[in-house]
Write an enzyme that holds these catalytic residues in place. Sequence first.
Site, short mmCIF file in Angstrom:
data_model
loop_
_atom_site.label_atom_id
_atom_site.label_comp_id
_atom_site.label_asym_id
_atom_site.label_seq_id
_atom_site.Cartn_x
_atom_site.Cartn_y
_atom_site.Cartn_z
N PHE A 51 38.60 -21.31 72.33
CA PHE A 51 37.42 -21.90 72.94
C PHE A 51 36.24 -21.84 71.99
O PHE A 51 36.05 -20.86 71.28
CB PHE A 51 37.08 -21.11 74.21
CG PHE A 51 35.89 -21.62 74.93
CD1 PHE A 51 36.02 -22.63 75.89
CD2 PHE A 51 34.63 -21.12 74.67
CE1 PHE A 51 34.92 -23.12 76.56
CE2 PHE A 51 33.52 -21.61 75.34
CZ PHE A 51 33.67 -22.60 76.28
N LYS A 106 42.26 -26.63 78.95
CA LYS A 106 41.30 -26.52 80.05
C LYS A 106 39.90 -26.53 79.45
O LYS A 106 39.67 -26.06 78.32
CB LYS A 106 41.55 -25.27 80.87
CG LYS A 106 41.14 -23.98 80.21
CD LYS A 106 41.17 -22.86 81.22
CE LYS A 106 40.54 -21.62 80.60
NZ LYS A 106 41.35 -20.46 80.57
N ARG A 138 20.49 -17.60 77.14
CA ARG A 138 20.65 -17.14 75.76
C ARG A 138 19.41 -16.41 75.26
O ARG A 138 18.90 -16.67 74.18
CB ARG A 138 20.97 -18.32 74.84
CG ARG A 138 22.41 -18.74 74.90
CD ARG A 138 23.25 -17.92 73.97
NE ARG A 138 24.65 -17.99 74.33
CZ ARG A 138 25.45 -16.93 74.36
NH1 ARG A 138 24.99 -15.74 74.06
NH2 ARG A 138 26.70 -17.03 74.67
N ASN A 156 19.44 -4.57 78.64
CA ASN A 156 18.84 -5.76 78.05
C ASN A 156 17.64 -6.24 78.83
O ASN A 156 16.87 -7.06 78.36
CB ASN A 156 19.88 -6.88 77.94
CG ASN A 156 20.47 -7.21 79.28
OD1 ASN A 156 20.61 -6.34 80.14
ND2 ASN A 156 20.81 -8.46 79.49
N THR A 182 18.37 -15.05 81.30
CA THR A 182 19.67 -14.44 81.12
C THR A 182 20.14 -14.61 79.68
O THR A 182 19.70 -15.49 78.96
CB THR A 182 20.69 -15.08 82.09
OG1 THR A 182 21.96 -14.54 81.81
CG2 THR A 182 20.72 -16.58 81.95
N GLY A 183 21.02 -13.73 79.33
CA GLY A 183 21.59 -13.83 78.00
C GLY A 183 22.83 -14.70 78.00
O GLY A 183 23.44 -14.95 76.97
N ASP A 225 17.10 -11.27 86.08
CA ASP A 225 18.26 -11.31 85.22
C ASP A 225 19.38 -11.95 86.04
O ASP A 225 19.32 -11.95 87.27
CB ASP A 225 18.60 -9.87 84.82
CG ASP A 225 19.84 -9.82 83.98
OD1 ASP A 225 19.98 -10.71 83.13
OD2 ASP A 225 20.63 -8.90 84.16
N LYS A 226 20.35 -12.50 85.38
CA LYS A 226 21.41 -13.11 86.17
C LYS A 226 22.54 -12.13 86.42
O LYS A 226 22.82 -11.76 87.55
CB LYS A 226 21.95 -14.36 85.46
CG LYS A 226 22.95 -15.11 86.31
CD LYS A 226 23.61 -16.21 85.54
CE LYS A 226 24.62 -15.69 84.54
NZ LYS A 226 25.79 -15.11 85.19
N LYS A 235 12.99 -12.18 76.46
CA LYS A 235 12.69 -12.10 77.88
C LYS A 235 11.29 -11.54 78.07
O LYS A 235 10.49 -12.05 78.86
CB LYS A 235 13.69 -11.17 78.57
CG LYS A 235 15.09 -11.73 78.65
CD LYS A 235 15.96 -10.80 79.47
CE LYS A 235 17.38 -11.33 79.56
NZ LYS A 235 18.20 -10.51 80.43
#
Lengths: 1079, 353
Positions: free
Chosen positions: A523, A546, A772, A802, A657-658, A392-393, A778
């Site tokens: 954003f 930005k 995502r 998760n 990762t999500g 996982d990140k 996963k």
Amino acid sequence: MFRRSFNRFCAGEEKRVGTRTVFVGNHPVSETEAYIAQKFCDNRIISSKYTLWNFLPKNLFEQFRRIANFYFLIIFLIQVTVDTPTSPITSGLPLFFVITVTAIKQGYEDWLRHRADNEVNKSTVYIIENAKRVKKESEKIKVGDIVEVQADETFPCDLILLSSCTVDGTCYVTTASLDGESNCKTHYAVRDTIELRTVESIDNLRAAIECEQPQSDLYKSLGPENLLLKGATLKNTKKIYGVAVYTGMETKMALNYQGKSQKRSAVEKSINAFLIVYLFILLTKAAICTTLKYVWQSTPYNDEPWYNQKTQKERETWKVLKMFTDFLSFMVLFNFIIPVSMYVTVEMQKFLGSFFISWDNDFYDEEINEGALVNTSDLNEELGQVDYVFTDKTGTLTENSMEFIECCIDGHKYKGVAQETDGLSQTDGPLPYLDRADKNREELFLRALCLCHTVEVKPNDTVDGVTESSELTYMSSSPDEIALVKGAKKYGFTFVGVQNGYMRVENQRKEIEEYELLHTLNFDSVRRRMSVIVKTQSGDILLFCKGADSAVFPRVQNHEIDLIKVHVEHNAMEGYRTLCIAFKEIAPDDYERVNRQLIEAKMALQDREEKMEKVFDEIETDMHLIGATAVEDKLQDQAAETIEALHAAGLKVWVLTGDKMETAKSTCYACRLFQTNTELLELTTKTIEESERKEDRLHELLTEYRKKLLREFPKSTRSLKKAWTEHQEYGLIIDGSTLSLILNSSQDSGSNNYRSIFLQICMKCTAVLCCRMAPLQKAQIVRMVKNLKGSPITLSIGDGANDVSMILESHVGIGIKGKEGRQASRNSDYAVPKFKHLKKLLLAHGHLYYVRIAHLVQYFFYKPLYDAAYLTMYNICFTSLPILAYSLLEQHINIDTLTSDPRLYMKISGNAMLQLGPFLYWTFLAAFEGTVFFFGTYFLFQTTSLDENGKVYGNWTFGTIIFTILVFTVTLKLALDTRFWTWINHLVIWGSLAFYVFFSFFWGGIIWPFLKQQRMYFIFAQMLSSVSIWLTIILLIFVSLSPEMLRIVLRSVRRRSTRNPNLELPMLLSYKHIDSGYR
Amino acid sequence: MTWSATARGAHQPDNTAFTQQRLPAWHPLLSASIALPLFFCAGLAFIGLGLGLYYSSNGIKELAYDYTGDPGTGNCSVCATAGQGRAPPPPCSCAWYFSLPELFQGPVYLYYELTNFYQNNRRYGVSRDDSQLSGLPSSLRHPVNECAPYQYSAAGLPIAPCGAIANSLFNDSFSLWHQRQPNGPYVEVPLDRTGIAWWTDYHVKFRNPPLVNGSLALAFRGTAPPPNWHRPVYELSPDPNNTGFINQDFVVWMRTAALPTFRKLYARIRQGNYSAGLPRGAYRVNITYNYPVRAFSGHKRLIFSSISWMGGKNPFLGIAYLLVGSLCIFVGFVMLVVYIRYQDQNEDEEDDE
């Protein structure tokens, strides 16, 4: 009344179609309509396997599903029913022991799970009932209950937000433990109930909610902005009221959670394979022996010589039956080649061995004050077998906190922490000039940082109006923004907050500047930038923007780009998240127009999004680039080193990762999963585009990538490990929607094809990044890899809820005891405080455990009949303890060496020590020794007497000699193999030999009144009085040990000669090089 | 260790050598430099031992005679044919004549050998009752089931001693006669029939049941002798210390042999003039031929053997030692060659660096 309660009992398997109706507060909506009591399942979470009642039968059933246990049960039954040479106790007792020990172990582990469940289920929640706050246990929540949740509490079930303490009915939620995104998300209360902010008023609410049946997809339903998911945490909001819609096992989290199945290690599979081979040998042996017996018996004087007549009953037994029982007896007789005690020892080894992991001080983390945790001890050796690592990140690779690293203004690089408020500390950039940028530009840049964001300041409780800068707490939906604002603060510009539509900024001179916030251009992931339009005190209207470099560069003047691009690219290489800052002055006339357009777009009822986008697009043009920032998604301590080491050990690391792709990508760079020279293959929504012909495009891409890779790796996968270091490295990036496209387009004919192409690509890549991902996806990925050819061993590591499904799916699941709750560590097999610990866990512990257990298993199969007590004692006492000690303490290579040289890991990958070769070696060694023992003693017994007094020895002496030789050989062989002699090894090895001698004297020294036959009486003592027997024993032990000795000596000679200095890993070198280059 | 002692928390694992797997340890590595001398030493020692064993085994004399009575092999064939097919075979006696040209160095032991007799057969081996043999009166009356079909006699009396082993007790007997001068009278050589069983067997494991009115016969009343026996167990010998269950022949027989060809000690010759061995001269062995072996195509042999410190004649051990010893030295040389070659290579490589 009960009409519906029948078909909805609990979270059944029935198809969930349609919607469910939830009555808020369980009050009927109107008096006229009868209140239908729907039955939903309660809010209990169950991750344990057994209950008190079903433990015994269920556990027994599961245990007897093991081949070996079942086999021993059969043997035991045979022994009980058929007349056999060995007593049933010899195999029954160990079996009973094994079963009991295993049951106790599993029971204990399950008890721990029960306790963990209870912790969740019994946690207190407040429910509004009859206009009162009622304290309840979490598991008692029913669907329809109104629940009060306070700040920093996790939601006990899925809730619909009714109202919060804020006026606008918003609350902030972090879903870190669900999808790994730690930022705060804003959820809105249902519009009609915003005002119900008191207990009384909310209790008077009469409403029904129509909602869909429980679904597992997190992302589909994260949309409804008033659904609060179980497991998420309430942040920065004092309290909220919500109505429970999904409870217990029907919550999103629980649906994403997979059932815990018993994991079995590859070693155990090998054991089972060996078992089958031996079982086959056993059957053959028994069959041959039965045949031989009947051949021998075919001569009548052998069958029934006058000196050994049969009983009447024996004569009358039906011949076929007799043959069958003979066969069974032989089987029982030889059943000792399959050692029952091996299972005991293996279990004990695993159980005790796992303590070493939890005892390891290197896994101790001061912050959380905890060490490693071992939930399942079955998989210790699996740690040494891992081929794929899925990580996982957020929270695993990264600390989950952003840090402002450097910025660049007009090409001037600013880095480091400024201690003084009045200036920037400057470090030497690679740029030719060292002077600072223009002061005005600097300030403009910092102001931009302070203004262009959606950060909110958490109001301080003590001081209301005048906030002290040091106590400001920022919160935002994006951690980057916080980092940027904090970064600006470091350089002297502090964002103080928003008041009445004015953004207040404290500048370097401690003056408060106020800017009227006119518009925020939020954003979104398509534009990949955000802007604010503010009006300064002097009346100028400014737009600050930005965004990602690719989104900003086309919209600014070209000449400005070059200076900054260098920095941006350089930073991106290092794994920082870079953002470009641009600004533009808007003339008042233009602003009028823009303002009108914006308002128009915002008010639009149809195609609002599109219109907004169009307006944004028009506004954000012709800007001036001021600078760029670099924010580090702070990696966990030594994460990069760990990944390097894992790579060097021949493991493939996948990041699942999500998170957003950009974020994940930069992290991958930062932790050197992707090297600078790694060529990235992208399979994302962006590359595939939102076209009609998604699948075609996908197919195209897949085939293209495959071609590319196949060209690069013409050789078979076997040489892959070597190839990595030499060839161009490839990294693959894929996102959740593309993945589901690949995996789920099963209706189409080409789906299987996609899948296999995808897998081919995956296997050729050094690193794969999947972003995502929903938790179940996963797990899907893990399952996909798990089912690859050769069934590689997978390891998953993660910290949040998760990751639970992934952790459960893979062979070995490792939980990080992170900040995101305990879900992951509770469901994992092992839990460690930090990602870096993975390195030692795998490289040292895994390696050692594997070597130990492999040796243990081989040793057991190697150990080659006799008196009942001896037989029982043989496996359990004489030879088990030494191997147990060995298997617990052996370190054939120093731990430090193991951690520092990951290549050693490759040696044992692929279950190398339990393959056919070593297996045959041990079997033949055993056969050789068996032959030596038997015939050595056989020839010895050709003589008249072995004693100087001429007395003769009988068959029990014969057996005892063989047995003594056996015990000594086996123990000494272990001594030969032991490389790590601690006092325990000494004690146990020599102790067991001494114990053997002592026991033999003891067993033979007394007439045992409870035994029918005193056949061992004084055999041992008498045996030792014969010089010849001593000599034979010594000779035979030496002979049977010499092959092993030879092997060891030759290996040591060879090892010395092959110690090649050129074998230094290029990868490690490169990593060191990078390391020194960047610091 | 990076952490300080003060930072130790409650969950901190103990930092002991054991828990951290840092126990002081000895790392022996069986390297060539250790193994080579070991092999050479072991080889030399083995060869030395082997030579000693071989010579002492060679020094042992054995004199054997097959008296099974196959046709044309001597006068025992009469007995063999007489006993053919008859159970129990009629009493018969035959003799074996031999002469010794020189002294048969003593002490001399007399063995009998049976072949193709499976005392190690499982059904046979368990067919005994050790508690009966240890003199327990209750076991005397109620032999264990393993003894079947030699558990109860046809009349329903318990058999003592029960079981197949006891039933098949070897019942040939031998006497040795020495003719000192040619044509002189034969003098009987005293055979010591005691001390042929293990001390522990004779004194502990085998016990007669308690005497009834001082009579062993009464103690055995109510039991039947094994069907093949001609006389009850208490009449095996007139010597009260050698009759009943503690009859030494019986005790020796009850120690079942490991292999189908086995020898059992019959007597020791160590008395009178014969303590130094059997002197030169002609000898005759009178054999009471009772035991049928031809039914299972077995053979009976009679063996005179002397004994050395290592037991009876058995060249195997000596040869094995010699063989292993020479192998050790050979392997040692091979390894030495390999070792030296590799070392040379290593040095070359080191020079290259």
